[in-house]
Design an enzyme around this catalytic site. Structure first.
Site, mmCIF file in Angstrom:
data_model
loop_
_atom_site.group_PDB
_atom_site.id
_atom_site.type_symbol
_atom_site.label_atom_id
_atom_site.label_comp_id
_atom_site.label_asym_id
_atom_site.label_seq_id
_atom_site.Cartn_x
_atom_site.Cartn_y
_atom_site.Cartn_z
ATOM 1 N N HIS A 82 -25.901 -75.948 -46.371
ATOM 2 C CA HIS A 82 -24.444 -76.008 -46.303
ATOM 3 C C HIS A 82 -23.855 -74.625 -46.021
ATOM 4 C CE1 HIS A 82 -23.473 -80.104 -47.175
ATOM 5 N NE2 HIS A 82 -24.362 -80.142 -48.159
ATOM 6 N N CYS A 123 -23.444 -76.020 -40.187
ATOM 7 C CA CYS A 123 -22.326 -76.486 -39.372
ATOM 8 C C CYS A 123 -21.565 -75.308 -38.765
ATOM 9 C CB CYS A 123 -21.381 -77.373 -40.182
ATOM 10 S SG CYS A 123 -20.774 -76.625 -41.686
#
Lengths: 52, 296
Positions: free
Chosen positions: B139, B261
């Site tokens: 993450h 991401c």
């Protein structure tokens, strides 16, 4: 809405303040521990893997 | 006769007006909207901070469990083999340039449950130290945000992976704009001594995944950092961007790939970092890799 809730709380003002605080904290806890963890995986902004 | 005006009666406060129905409706709608706004703000706080606390606890537990398993007397039969179980930690990663306290237990699998504990290993990709591509997702925002800063990794920065038996040192490959001018071995920064670009743009592109041409062609597009579309799964194949090249085709480099991401807070793209293994130190030697002292 908030006025109505305030009028429903029983007791003198000091007690009402205490009751209101407990209500607010309860709602925050419900959001943090139940609602948000449930909603989060359905939202698209935290995907970190690539899928072929 | 008495024309004097009697003094005005002292002004009474107007009796509290009972709100009309319309007023009440409008006010209630306003209150609901303000409340929803606060809930959305609270959700941002949850995403960015609260999930960090939850994940920190889970990461601590995973680390302790890992430590416990590593303490068990090693089975001589398979002492070097790395055993992985879904959702359990099997290795640790360190990035000295992010500070001495940067360490995360790596778990097997990239499902949501694993990733909220720590970086997750893509099932089926190589294990640490082996030829192929040891690929990990993590993450970037919240959930401990292990890969928050991987966009700041420079070429040659060390990423150290610890398993029960070994230390593996990987170094970030030269970035696309550095490959052309990559200096000769004796003129490089000390960090980069063992880092050769795998990338060679002078080679023909149309044959780059040809099974017989070998490494120089296969790794033509493998650089230290790239940004790809989410569906570009070939960045984690044994040879990035050449999913058709199998380990049986010939010797492969031992790569490490990080995915997260991009841009931050969005899932429009993926940020990819590729690193190559430069050394392995068995823990039985009793020393830690000297790369741990590289703090910048």
């Amino acid at each position: 809405m908030y006025g109505w809730i305030w009028r429903q709380l029983p007791g003198p003002t000091a007690v009402k303040v205490l009751e209101a605080t407990v209500l607010v904290l309860g709602v925050i806890a419900l959001l943090m521990f139940v609602v948000f963890p449930w909603v989060e995986p359905k939202l698209p902004f935290n995907n970190v893997t690539t899928t072929p | 006769m008495d024309t004097a005006v009697s003094p005005a009666a002292p002004e009474q406060p107007p009796p509290p007006e009972r709100d009309s129905r319309g007023r009440t409706v409008v006010r209630t709608i306003g209150e609901v909207l303000i409340t929803l706004g606060l809930v959305v703000l609270l959700f941002v706080v949850y995403e960015v901070y609260v999930t960090d606390w939850f994940s920190a606890g889970k990461q601590r537990d995973a680390n302790a469990a890992l430590e416990e398993r590593w303490k068990a007397p090693p089975d001589p039969e398979r002492s070097r083999r790395i055993e992985v179980t879904d959702g359990e930690a099997f290795a640790r990663m360190y990035v000295p340039s992010f500070g001495a306290d940067y360490q995360f237990a790596i778990l097997e699998g990239t499902d949501d449950k694993s990733l909220e504990i720590g970086p997750g290993h893509y099932k089926g990709t190589a294990l640490p130290g082996l030829p192929g591509n040891f690929a990990i997702a993590g993450h970037r925002v919240g959930k401990g945000a292990p890969f928050n800063d991987i966009d700041l990794l420079n070429s040659c920065d060390a990423i150290i992976v610890e398993t029960h038996a070994s230390w593996f040192v990987y170094r970030v490959l030269p970035k696309a704009d550095e490959v052309a001018g990559w200096p000769a071995k004796d003129q490089r920064r000390p960090k980069c001594r063992d880092v050769e670009p795998l990338w060679d743009r002078s080679l023909a592109n149309n044959k780059r995944c040809d099974p017989v041409l070998g490494q120089k062609y296969w790794y033509r597009d493998t650089v230290g950092q790239e940004i790809v579309r989410p569906e570009d799964g070939s960045v984690i194949s044994p040879v990035p961007h050449c999913p058709s090249v199998q380990p049986s085709f010939g010797p492969l480099a031992s790569l490490l790939t990080l995915t997260t991401c991009h841009p931050r807070f969005s899932d429009r793209q993926r940020l990819i970092v590729h690193a190559v293994m430069t050394s392995e130190i068995p823990k039985s030697m009793g020393i830690r890799p000297p790369e741990f002292t590289e703090t910048s």
